[in-house]
Scaffold this motif. Structure first.
Motif, PDB file in Angstrom:
ATOM      1  N   PHE A 280      -6.737   0.288   1.249  1.00 43.78           N
ATOM      2  CA  PHE A 280      -7.886  -0.392   1.856  1.00 43.78           C
ATOM      3  C   PHE A 280      -7.902  -1.879   1.502  1.00 43.78           C
ATOM      4  CE2 PHE A 280     -12.218  -2.007   1.395  1.00 43.78           C
ATOM      5  CZ  PHE A 280     -12.644  -1.906   2.719  1.00 43.78           C
TER       6      PHE A 280
ATOM      7  N   VAL B  24      -5.203   5.121  -2.138  1.00 46.22           N
ATOM      8  CA  VAL B  24      -6.112   4.885  -1.017  1.00 46.22           C
ATOM      9  C   VAL B  24      -6.883   3.579  -1.213  1.00 46.22           C
ATOM     10  CG1 VAL B  24      -8.142   5.783   0.187  1.00 46.22           C
ATOM     11  CG2 VAL B  24      -6.297   7.327  -0.444  1.00 46.22           C
ATOM     12  N   ILE B  25      -7.328   3.315  -2.419  1.00 40.78           N
ATOM     13  CA  ILE B  25      -8.055   2.064  -2.694  1.00 40.78           C
ATOM     14  C   ILE B  25      -7.137   0.859  -2.476  1.00 40.78           C
ATOM     15  CG2 ILE B  25      -9.125   0.689  -4.530  1.00 40.78           C
ATOM     16  CD1 ILE B  25     -10.294   3.356  -5.583  1.00 40.78           C
TER      17      ILE B  25
ATOM     18  N   SER C 184       0.822  -1.209   0.000  1.00 40.69           N
ATOM     19  CA  SER C 184       0.000   0.000   0.000  1.00 40.69           C
ATOM     20  C   SER C 184       0.856   1.260   0.000  1.00 40.69           C
ATOM     21  CB  SER C 184      -0.954  -0.001   1.190  1.00 40.69           C
ATOM     22  OG  SER C 184      -0.259   0.143   2.405  1.00 40.69           O
TER      23      SER C 184
ATOM     24  N   SER D 244      -2.136   5.350   3.534  1.00 44.20           N
ATOM     25  CA  SER D 244      -2.034   5.577   2.087  1.00 44.20           C
ATOM     26  C   SER D 244      -2.489   6.981   1.716  1.00 44.20           C
ATOM     27  CB  SER D 244      -2.876   4.552   1.328  1.00 44.20           C
ATOM     28  OG  SER D 244      -2.343   3.270   1.497  1.00 44.20           O
TER      29      SER D 244
ATOM     30  N   THR E 180      -5.600   2.446   4.955  1.00 41.59           N
ATOM     31  CA  THR E 180      -6.299   3.473   4.184  1.00 41.59           C
ATOM     32  C   THR E 180      -5.822   4.856   4.610  1.00 41.59           C
ATOM     33  OG1 THR E 180      -8.232   2.048   3.940  1.00 41.59           O
ATOM     34  CG2 THR E 180      -8.562   4.389   3.567  1.00 41.59           C
TER      35      THR E 180
END
Length: 191
Positions: free
Chosen positions: A62, A58-59, A45, A87, A84
């Motif tokens: 997560f 961000v995705i 990440s 990131s 999340t």
């Protein structure tokens, strides 16, 4: 002339995700320091956040956190939340932070890894899966941070040697900024 090959970009992203997933499942459980283990989901990440940033970072944070949660005995959603947030913080500039100052990028990752590890292990203390605050700080957080940073270094070195830009980016031109804002990724060798 730079061009964006989206299939190659997706293949590179999937390949990195698979490699970090295999390392998380096959290596991390067997390499321990105290009660700490390397977190390759954090490595993945953070790499995506530092290379591309933005929504894609961000995705990926997560999803890699959710993968970590599903592969461990901890509560589902804790690492997903931690990665999340990390990131979002690491990828806030939406530029390749690894190609600039390598030392600063590693230091940013180390700080983020410490706080992610602290947050995760503190939540394990609240859930009754850790013995006490000394166990959380000394035997879990610090070793996990150290092993995660060591696991991050080869990836960071490799990606600091490659050039990741937005679509059509030619030395920071207008098209490159628009491509980077959309989260597109072009990987090629530095010259």
């Amino acid at each position: 002339m730079a061009f964006n090959d989206k299939n190659r970009d997706k293949g590179g992203l999937v390949g990195l995700a698979v490699l970090c997933g295999v390392l998380q499942l096959a290596v991390a459980p067997y390499v321990a320091l105290g009660n700490g283990r390397a977190n390759f989901a954090m490595v993945f990440s953070a790499l995506i956040a530092m290379l591309v940033g933005g929504r894609r970072g961000v995705i990926c944070g997560f999803l890699s956190g959710l993968f970590f949660d599903l592969c461990t005995t901890g509560a589902i959603g804790v690492m997903a939340f931690c990665l999340t947030v990390s990131s979002f913080v690491l990828g806030g500039e939406e530029r390749n932070r690894l190609s600039g100052d390598f030392g600063a990028a590693v230091m940013s990752f180390a700080v983020a890894a410490f706080f992610v590890s602290l947050g995760y292990h503190f939540s394990m203390l609240l859930l009754g899966q850790a013995d006490g605050i000394i166990d959380v700080l000394v035997f879990r957080t610090l070793p996990t941070t150290l092993l995660t940073v060591v696991g991050f270094l080869p990836f960071a070195y490799h990606y600091s040697r490659t050039h990741v830009t937005g679509a059509g980016m030619v030395s920071g031109g207008q098209h490159g900024r628009r491509g980077a804002a959309r989260g597109e990724m072009y990987v090629g060798r530095k010259r």
